[in-house]
Design an enzyme around this catalytic site. Structure first.
Site, mmCIF file in Angstrom:
data_model
loop_
_atom_site.group_PDB
_atom_site.id
_atom_site.type_symbol
_atom_site.label_atom_id
_atom_site.label_comp_id
_atom_site.label_asym_id
_atom_site.label_seq_id
_atom_site.Cartn_x
_atom_site.Cartn_y
_atom_site.Cartn_z
ATOM 1 N N MET A 30 0.711 -1.250 0.032
ATOM 2 C CA MET A 30 -0.051 0.048 0.018
ATOM 3 C C MET A 30 0.874 0.951 -0.026
ATOM 4 O O MET A 30 0.367 2.326 0.253
ATOM 5 C CB MET A 30 -1.001 0.044 1.395
ATOM 6 C CG MET A 30 -1.909 -1.138 1.212
ATOM 7 S SD MET A 30 -3.325 -0.972 1.827
ATOM 8 C CE MET A 30 -2.760 -0.862 3.650
ATOM 9 N N GLY A 31 2.325 1.259 -0.227
ATOM 10 C CA GLY A 31 3.044 2.234 -0.513
ATOM 11 C C GLY A 31 3.615 2.686 0.835
ATOM 12 O O GLY A 31 3.485 2.037 1.967
ATOM 13 N N ALA A 32 4.156 3.768 1.047
ATOM 14 C CA ALA A 32 4.855 4.339 2.037
ATOM 15 C C ALA A 32 5.857 3.419 2.522
ATOM 16 O O ALA A 32 6.075 2.971 3.543
ATOM 17 C CB ALA A 32 4.109 4.791 3.158
ATOM 18 N N LEU A 33 6.620 3.116 1.466
ATOM 19 C CA LEU A 33 7.474 1.900 1.526
ATOM 20 C C LEU A 33 8.583 2.058 2.806
ATOM 21 O O LEU A 33 9.100 3.213 2.896
ATOM 22 C CB LEU A 33 8.327 1.640 0.247
ATOM 23 C CG LEU A 33 7.320 1.274 -0.931
ATOM 24 C CD1 LEU A 33 7.899 0.832 -2.223
ATOM 25 C CD2 LEU A 33 6.404 0.009 -0.313
ATOM 26 N N HIS A 34 9.347 0.971 3.328
ATOM 27 C CA HIS A 34 10.343 0.970 3.956
ATOM 28 C C HIS A 34 11.100 -0.130 3.854
ATOM 29 O O HIS A 34 10.947 -1.131 2.833
ATOM 30 C CB HIS A 34 9.792 1.095 5.252
ATOM 31 C CG HIS A 34 8.581 -0.173 5.948
ATOM 32 N ND1 HIS A 34 8.889 -1.509 5.896
ATOM 33 C CD2 HIS A 34 7.085 0.240 6.010
ATOM 34 C CE1 HIS A 34 7.867 -2.015 6.208
ATOM 35 N NE2 HIS A 34 6.751 -1.025 6.102
ATOM 36 N N HIS A 37 9.430 -3.717 3.077
ATOM 37 C CA HIS A 37 8.913 -4.020 1.646
ATOM 38 C C HIS A 37 10.112 -4.228 1.003
ATOM 39 O O HIS A 37 10.097 -5.092 -0.008
ATOM 40 C CB HIS A 37 8.330 -2.661 1.402
ATOM 41 C CG HIS A 37 6.915 -2.301 2.113
ATOM 42 N ND1 HIS A 37 7.051 -1.132 2.692
ATOM 43 C CD2 HIS A 37 5.873 -2.814 2.120
ATOM 44 C CE1 HIS A 37 5.757 -0.975 3.200
ATOM 45 N NE2 HIS A 37 4.872 -1.953 2.809
ATOM 46 N N MET A 184 9.292 -2.630 11.378
ATOM 47 C CA MET A 184 9.036 -1.611 10.424
ATOM 48 C C MET A 184 7.628 -1.617 9.692
ATOM 49 O O MET A 184 6.865 -2.548 9.776
ATOM 50 C CB MET A 184 9.907 -1.795 9.253
ATOM 51 C CG MET A 184 11.438 -1.737 9.812
ATOM 52 S SD MET A 184 12.623 -1.885 8.252
ATOM 53 C CE MET A 184 14.038 -1.446 9.364
ATOM 54 N N SER A 185 7.047 -0.473 9.588
ATOM 55 C CA SER A 185 5.688 -0.383 9.231
ATOM 56 C C SER A 185 5.420 0.768 8.434
ATOM 57 O O SER A 185 6.029 1.966 9.071
ATOM 58 C CB SER A 185 4.745 -0.369 10.397
ATOM 59 O OG SER A 185 3.344 0.087 10.072
HETATM 60 P P1 AMP Z 1 1.566 -2.960 3.400
HETATM 61 O O1 AMP Z 1 2.017 -2.034 2.574
HETATM 62 O O2 AMP Z 1 1.535 -2.751 4.851
HETATM 63 O O3 AMP Z 1 0.202 -3.676 2.975
HETATM 64 O O4 AMP Z 1 2.471 -4.287 3.422
HETATM 65 C C1 AMP Z 1 2.983 -4.899 2.281
HETATM 66 C C2 AMP Z 1 3.664 -6.200 2.580
HETATM 67 O O5 AMP Z 1 4.708 -5.913 3.197
HETATM 68 C C3 AMP Z 1 2.797 -7.179 3.385
HETATM 69 O O6 AMP Z 1 3.064 -8.411 3.013
HETATM 70 C C4 AMP Z 1 3.346 -6.781 4.650
HETATM 71 O O7 AMP Z 1 3.474 -8.025 5.782
HETATM 72 C C5 AMP Z 1 4.966 -6.630 4.394
HETATM 73 N N1 AMP Z 1 5.387 -6.107 5.530
HETATM 74 C C6 AMP Z 1 5.118 -4.899 5.796
HETATM 75 N N2 AMP Z 1 5.935 -4.655 7.042
HETATM 76 C C7 AMP Z 1 7.018 -5.496 6.946
HETATM 77 C C8 AMP Z 1 8.104 -5.773 7.851
HETATM 78 N N3 AMP Z 1 8.473 -5.110 8.865
HETATM 79 N N4 AMP Z 1 8.774 -6.740 7.484
HETATM 80 C C9 AMP Z 1 8.527 -7.632 6.379
HETATM 81 N N5 AMP Z 1 7.635 -7.304 5.721
HETATM 82 C C10 AMP Z 1 6.694 -6.477 6.145
#
Ligand code: AMP
Length: 279
Positions: A30-34, A37, A184-185
């Site tokens: 969903m973006g706002a990458l770290h 991701h 990370m989030s």
């Molecule tokens: P999101 O953008 O939050 O929907 O996350 C996209 C993908 O990245 C999902 O499969 C998440 O589980 C994964 N993800 C998010 N945070 C982390 C993290 N800290 N470590 C590993 N994978 C992550």
């Protein structure tokens, strides 16, 4: 990196690649990458010829409008980050494109869809399953990568792929953390500096449970941690479950694979995390 905004265009590009037997790895975001991701992208790059990353803030998986509105948007930085890890394709569909056909939201997840996120975010997993269902139909990747950070989501997606009898392999990847243990989030972008340190309490409490395994009952540990969290957070749940069924356990003998799951607000930021209690 090539960017596509429509399902039709990326589908035909990927069809061409497949004609040459190239493998495709997919990382939905969903973006706002770290770096969490990017770890998924790097793994996908290592295991496939081409990698597609999607950035789509899926309205169907948000049960609160304020949460959807405050979700961070960092498209320009995201593109640079994806290029830094040699991602091949960025897919950024509009809602109208992805949901041109009304999505199916009728799923029977069984015990996977009962507690934790399913309880506190009603409709969330129906929205997740709908969007992944659509992405898999459009992209037909060989492998799709998901983080254990969203462990219940990973379980739901594995279930979905089995139901669909899809050929896509679902690959779960370990949670990437900061040195203080905080997972990370994207939501961390909304934390204030002082909250960043406070937020690591969640990790410390999960570690505490791991150390105390068999010394205390699952209930004692959950209650202790929940009360402790209340000092700085507004916790929603702190629960220990069997990692296959996601059913809460009463005693350690209920499962060989106990896993702790947490959700708590730190001011207005909702944080979730989980950890296996065995090595
Ligand atoms: P999101 O953008 O939050 O929907 O996350 C996209 C993908 O990245 C999902 O499969 C998440 O589980 C994964 N993800 C998010 N945070 C982390 C993290 N800290 N470590 C590993 N994978 C992550």
């Amino acid at each position: 990196m090539k960017q596509y905004n429509t399902s039709k265009a990326i589908r035909s590009e990927l069809e061409q690649l497949r004609k040459n037997s190239a493998t495709v790895g997919f990382v939905p975001t969903m973006g706002a990458l770290h770096q969490g991701h990017l770890a998924l992208i790097k793994r996908a790059k290592a295991e496939n010829k081409f990698v597609v990353c999607s950035i789509f803030v899926n309205p169907l998986q948000f049960n609160r409008q304020e949460d959807l509105k405050s979700y961070p948007n960092r498209m320009e930085q995201d593109k640079k980050m994806l290029e830094s890890v040699n991602c091949d394709y960025l897919f950024t569909p509009s809602r109208e494109d992805l949901y041109a056909k009304a999505p199916n939201l009728d799923f029977e997840f069984g015990s996977l869809g009962v507690g934790m996120e399913a309880e506190y975010r009603p409709g969330h997993f129906e929205g997740v399953a709908a969007v992944i269902d659509r992405f898999l139909d459009v992209l037909q990747p060989d492998r799709a990568y998901f983080g254990e950070k969203d462990y219940q989501q990973l379980a739901i997606v594995k279930w979905l792929v089995e139901q669909k009898d899809s050929n896509t392999e679902i690959v779960g990847c370990e949670t990437e953390r900061f040195p203080n243990g905080l997972a990370m989030s994207s939501r961390n972008y909304n934390l204030k500096e002082a909250e960043f340190e406070q937020a690591s309490e969640i990790y410390k409490l999960m570690q505490y449970c791991k150390r105390q395994l068999h010394q205390k009952t699952p209930q004692e540990l959950s209650t202790y941690a929940f009360e402790k969290l209340k000092e700085d957070f507004q916790p929603e749940y702190f629960t220990i479950v069997d990692e296959e069924t996601l059913k809460p356990i009463q005693s350690w003998s209920d499962t060989a694979k106990p896993r702790v799951f947490v959700a708590a607000y730190l001011s207005s930021v909702r944080l979730i995390d989980n950890m296996s209690l065995i090595d």
